[in-house]
Design a protein around this motif. Structure first.
Motif, PDB file in Angstrom:
ATOM      1  N   GLY A 116      13.443  64.552  69.325  1.00 30.95           N
ATOM      2  CA  GLY A 116      14.484  64.392  70.332  1.00 30.95           C
ATOM      3  C   GLY A 116      14.136  65.138  71.601  1.00 30.95           C
ATOM      4  N   GLY A 135      16.209  70.304  73.836  1.00 31.64           N
ATOM      5  CA  GLY A 135      17.380  71.023  73.343  1.00 31.64           C
ATOM      6  C   GLY A 135      17.785  70.622  71.933  1.00 31.64           C
ATOM      7  N   SER A 136      17.201  69.572  71.415  1.00 33.18           N
ATOM      8  CA  SER A 136      17.587  69.183  70.056  1.00 33.18           C
ATOM      9  C   SER A 136      16.566  69.670  69.030  1.00 33.18           C
ATOM     10  CB  SER A 136      17.738  67.669  69.968  1.00 33.18           C
ATOM     11  OG  SER A 136      16.474  67.082  69.819  1.00 33.18           O
ATOM     12  N   PRO A 188      14.606  72.153  66.554  1.00 34.29           N
ATOM     13  CA  PRO A 188      14.866  73.422  65.876  1.00 34.29           C
ATOM     14  C   PRO A 188      14.031  74.570  66.451  1.00 34.29           C
ATOM     15  CG  PRO A 188      14.617  71.678  64.272  1.00 34.29           C
ATOM     16  CD  PRO A 188      14.273  71.086  65.607  1.00 34.29           C
ATOM     17  N   THR A 189      12.781  74.306  66.857  1.00 37.33           N
ATOM     18  CA  THR A 189      11.974  75.429  67.366  1.00 37.33           C
ATOM     19  C   THR A 189      12.557  75.966  68.668  1.00 37.33           C
ATOM     20  OG1 THR A 189      10.488  73.827  68.371  1.00 37.33           O
ATOM     21  CG2 THR A 189       9.758  74.822  66.323  1.00 37.33           C
ATOM     22  N   TRP A 234      15.713  76.137  69.430  1.00 36.17           N
ATOM     23  CA  TRP A 234      16.837  76.996  69.030  1.00 36.17           C
ATOM     24  C   TRP A 234      16.345  78.266  68.347  1.00 36.17           C
ATOM     25  CZ3 TRP A 234      21.791  76.547  70.513  1.00 36.17           C
ATOM     26  CH2 TRP A 234      22.168  75.333  71.091  1.00 36.17           C
ATOM     27  N   GLY A 235      15.289  78.121  67.524  1.00 36.47           N
ATOM     28  CA  GLY A 235      14.729  79.293  66.854  1.00 36.47           C
ATOM     29  C   GLY A 235      14.205  80.288  67.879  1.00 36.47           C
TER      30      GLY A 235
END
Lengths: 632, 199
Positions: B16, B19-20, B22-23, B25-26
């Motif tokens: 995606g 911003g979608s 996981p890295t 956000w991690g």
């Protein structure tokens, strides 16, 4: 692209066989060391944490034996110091925090309807680092090098002047191990919850246990750096002569207490918040109705998480801080009773007229309500500065925090183990043994710890290895020690029940309790891929919407480990991402990290030379292998 | 339990927007951890400043090296920004160039940092002031070193067969974000170390 196999059109055994070929761990020992399945890691984490609970419990029994009569001779003062330090450190750092996170590691991906935790290799790394940190502490203890400075390691007692040798360093470095492990899990849980929820599971449809783990993870992220900074400063003071805590060179001993309790108080909530998530989950299932006041419960969890950071000074009321500061922390300590009380009223409203099913998990919830309310009451008492000044460092405080921690966290945890045991093992725990264990644990606990309130009021200080016969404490101490045998018997029965039921218990089936959340929509124990198809959620109780039916999505690839990413707020599908394959590198990276950390107790150069293999291991861990998982 | 298919996700992309991921956000979560560490270390500095009569107990630090680091870091935002644009455009040639430039940009503050340790005229074991100065500098230096290794590994990776892959460009964007974080953390640390003693 069209050649990629999809799950569309496949069903039953054919679908599961295709999923098994990409998601299953390698057989044998290599598979055991390389797996990144959150369920395998979670089970291991839980089992290891309970092993440390048993070890910490044995230490508690030794202390009770020593204190059963005046001038006891089982333990000398040095050994006693090591034992109460090891008991506290083991219970807080190796049992309570890890076990709560471990339950989250096992359950959160299942409850949000995904196939693995985010960053599964980091998850494996976290477990190994935790295991090696625990082993460091306990091997040191067996070599008579166990820390003897209390679980809080106050300076100057733990500083270079008063604690020669390596005992305090072992404590400080054990902190590093367990905090690395805890922070890693916190990040994984935050990202799993934010990005991997099943399509449709908007934030207001998230199970309360998942909310609890999310709040807990943020508390971990914001609180644990304080203790890492503190323990690093302590090691530096001891190893290379920094002066952080030396008043003669501009340092300050109270700085330690501030840093430690800025972490240490939220730590209590790191343990307690998951427990209230467990209570809400069990209560809802056994009352067969959604929890009363879902939004209020979520807001209470979040506000407890925030207020947890405004309480730390109430551990320092007797250190002579300014009055105004003390008044502020008294007010905030009482304020946190408001969201806690709100939760209790929501639980009572859920129970009201519900005719709950009184199985063992529910019994533990009732034990929790009774015990935690008592512990909360004494908490409000010691939040008052004048009373705290009188009771500080007395057995009253020992009674208070055991009521809060065992009543508030261990009882819900034991209930949770009974509740989710079918999901962990595929079998039910014995109800009959469970009731006996519950009675012994609940009764034994109150008989052991209630008298300690009175002992504290009678002036018995904490952490004394013995007391004189002229003092009026012998009777209640003997009573407490004899009762400890009942409590220990209760735990033994619990362990025996778990051991036996895992082998011979009645087969559970996917949903033995008729529960509403997604983990019960798959087999017990779940297959390595958790769900053959990703569920689609339309309410907070998806399994109660249309009994016997599960709404699912299709269209995922079968030639790689694939899961669905969704948006943070509404959980709208955004992408089909891959989940990493098994790898030996997390295990090897944990070994070289442990070598560096243990070596650095003895030489500062360990950080320089020891980091080279760590960097090498991390590069090999992350280097792409050209597998389908790497495509994008 | 009977499964009822209600959605077909086969048309979803396999990665995606940033911003979608996981890295992404991690990365953000790790910045929060480390940012808390920096904030607490600055708090320790300010706390220690309140417990002694004169602060700092040594002469105030010389400004040149630390300000030089601040200047270099601020200027590095330009190539860093360009690198993020090239990564978004998946322009492999420019991304390779940008990473090589960022390695150079990364070495410069490290070289100045060596001078910085001397600019405070205090050893770590002389006083609590010396201890917190060295720890704050050390904490930021560790970030610079870690980022240097990460940038070098990414640069090498971008010259291999694994390079031309949206996932790699995502890695580069994460690295760009991390560099922003390192620049952002230096500013309060710089203000604290160099300007608080002059208040």
């Amino acid at each position: 692209m069209s050649a990629q196999p999809r799950d569309t059109g496949l069903d039953g055994a054919a679908l599961d066989a295709a999923l098994a070929s990409v998601w299953s761990a390698r057989p044998g020992l290599l598979g055991w060391f390389t797996t990144v399945d959150h369920k395998a890691i979670g089970r291991r984490y839980i089992a290891t944490a309970f092993l440390f609970l048993a070890l910490g419990g044995v230490l508690a029994l030794l202390m009770r034996w020593q204190l059963a009569q005046p001038e006891g001779r089982l333990l000398g003062p040095d050994r006693f110091n090591q034992i109460f330090t090891m008991h506290g450190a083991t219970m807080m750092f190796l049992f309570a925090v890890p076990v709560m996170e471990a339950v989250g590691v096992y359950l959160v991906p299942l409850m949000v309807g995904t196939r693995n935790i985010a960053f599964p290799r980091l998850n494996a790394f976290s477990y190994w680092v935790y295991l090696f940190g625990g082993a460091l502490l306990w091997i040191a203890f067996l070599l008579d090098m166990g820390p003897d400075v209390g679980w809080f390691a106050y300076v100057p007692l733990s500083g270079p002047q008063y604690a020669p040798g390596k005992r305090a360093d072992i404590w400080a470095q054990m902190i590093t191990f367990t905090e690395i492990a805890a922070l890693a899990v916190a990040v994984e849980i935050v990202v799993t919850v934010f990005k991997q929820r099943a399509p449709g599971m908007s934030l207001d449809r998230m199970p309360l246990f998942v909310w609890a783990m999310l709040v807990t993870s943020f508390v971990v992220i914001l609180a644990m750096p304080a203790v890492v900074l503190a323990s690093t400063a302590l090691i530096l003071d001891r190893l290379v002569g920094t002066q952080f805590f030396n008043p003669a060179a501009g340092g300050d001993v109270l700085l330690w207490q501030h840093l430690f309790w800025f972490f240490g108080h939220p730590e209590v909530y790191i343990i307690f918040i998951p427990a209230v998530g467990m209570v809400s989950t069990i209560l809802s299932t056994f009352c067969r109705r959604p929890i009363f006041g879902y939004t209020a419960m979520v807001l209470a969890l979040v506000s407890i998480g925030l207020l947890a950071f405004g309480l730390w000074v109430h551990h320092m009321f007797t250190t002579g801080l300014p009055r105004l500061g003390e008044s502020f922390f008294t007010a905030s300590s009482m304020a946190i009773a408001v969201p806690s009380g709100l939760q209790i009223f929501c639980w009572l409203a859920t129970l009201w007229g519900a005719r709950p099913r009184m199985a063992v998990p529910m019994l533990y919830v009732l034990a929790f309500l009774f015990t935690f309310v008592l512990g909360g009451m004494t908490g409000v008492m010691v939040a008052s500065v004048p009373l705290d000044t009188q009771l500080h460092d007395s057995y009253f405080v020992v009674a208070h925090f055991h009521y809060v921690l065992i009543g508030g966290a261990v009882f819900p945890l034991l209930g949770a183990i009974h509740y989710w045991f079918p999901k962990l093992s595929g079998r039910m725990m014995s109800e009959r043994l469970g009731r006996w264990a519950w009675g012994l644990v609940f009764g034994g606990f109150n008989l052991v710890f209630f008298p300690m309130h009175i002992l504290g009021l009678w002036g018995m200080p904490r952490r004394v290895y013995t007391y004189q016969p002229e003092l009026p404490w012998a009777g209640l101490n003997l009573f407490s020690s004899l009762s400890a045998a009942l409590l220990a018997l209760g735990f033994l029965l619990f362990f025996w029940n778990a051991w036996r039921s895992a082998r011979k218990g009645e087969m559970a089936g996917p949903d033995p309790w008729g529960a509403p959340t997604l983990e019960w929509a798959t087999a017990s124990p779940p297959p390595p891929w958790n769900f053959s198809r990703i569920p689609v959620v339309e309410s907070v109780s998806p399994l109660w919407d249309a009994p016997g039916e599960l709404k699912v999505a299709t269209g995922l690839r079968l030639d790689r480990r694939e899961l669905v990413l969704t948006s943070v707020m509404a959980a709208e599908p955004e992408a089909r991402d891959s989940s990493p394959q098994d790898s030996i590198w997390p295990f090897l990276a944990a070994i070289v990290t442990s070598v560096m950390l243990i070596w650095s107790i003895f030489s500062p150069w360990a950080v320089v030379w020891g980091s080279i293999p760590v960097v090498a291991a991390l590069i090999l861990w992350f280097w792409p292998r050209g597998t389908p998982e790497d495509e994008s | 339990m009977k499964a009822r298919i209600v959605a077909d996700l086969s048309e979803l992309p396999i990665s995606g927007p940033r911003g979608s991921s996981p890295t992404w956000w991690g990365n953000l979560a790790f910045m929060l951890i480390e940012g808390t560490g920096f904030a607490l270390a600055v708090a320790v500095y300010l706390y220690l400043a309140t417990v002694v009569a004169t602060w700092p107990p040594a002469p105030p630090p010389e400004l040149a090296a630390g300000s030089g680091v601040a200047l270099v870091l601020l200027l590095s935002l330009i190539p860093n920004f360009l690198l993020s644009r090239w990564a978004k455009a998946q322009d492999l040639r420019r991304v390779r160039l940008g990473l090589l430039v960022m390695i150079g940009v990364n070495v410069l503050p490290l070289a100045l940092r060596v001078l910085e340790f001397g600019a405070f005229h205090v050893r770590w074991d002389e006083s609590a002031y010396g201890s917190i100065v060295w720890v704050l500098l050390g904490l930021h230096t560790t970030h610079l070193l870690a980022d240097l290794v990460e940038t070098m590994v990414l640069a090498v990776l971008m010259f291999t067969r694994h390079a031309d892959n949206p996932r790699r460009y995502g890695d580069v964007e994460d690295e760009v974000a991390y560099w922003y974080f390192i620049v952002a953390t230096w500013m309060p640390v710089y203000a604290c170390l160099y300007w608080v003693p002059r208040l």
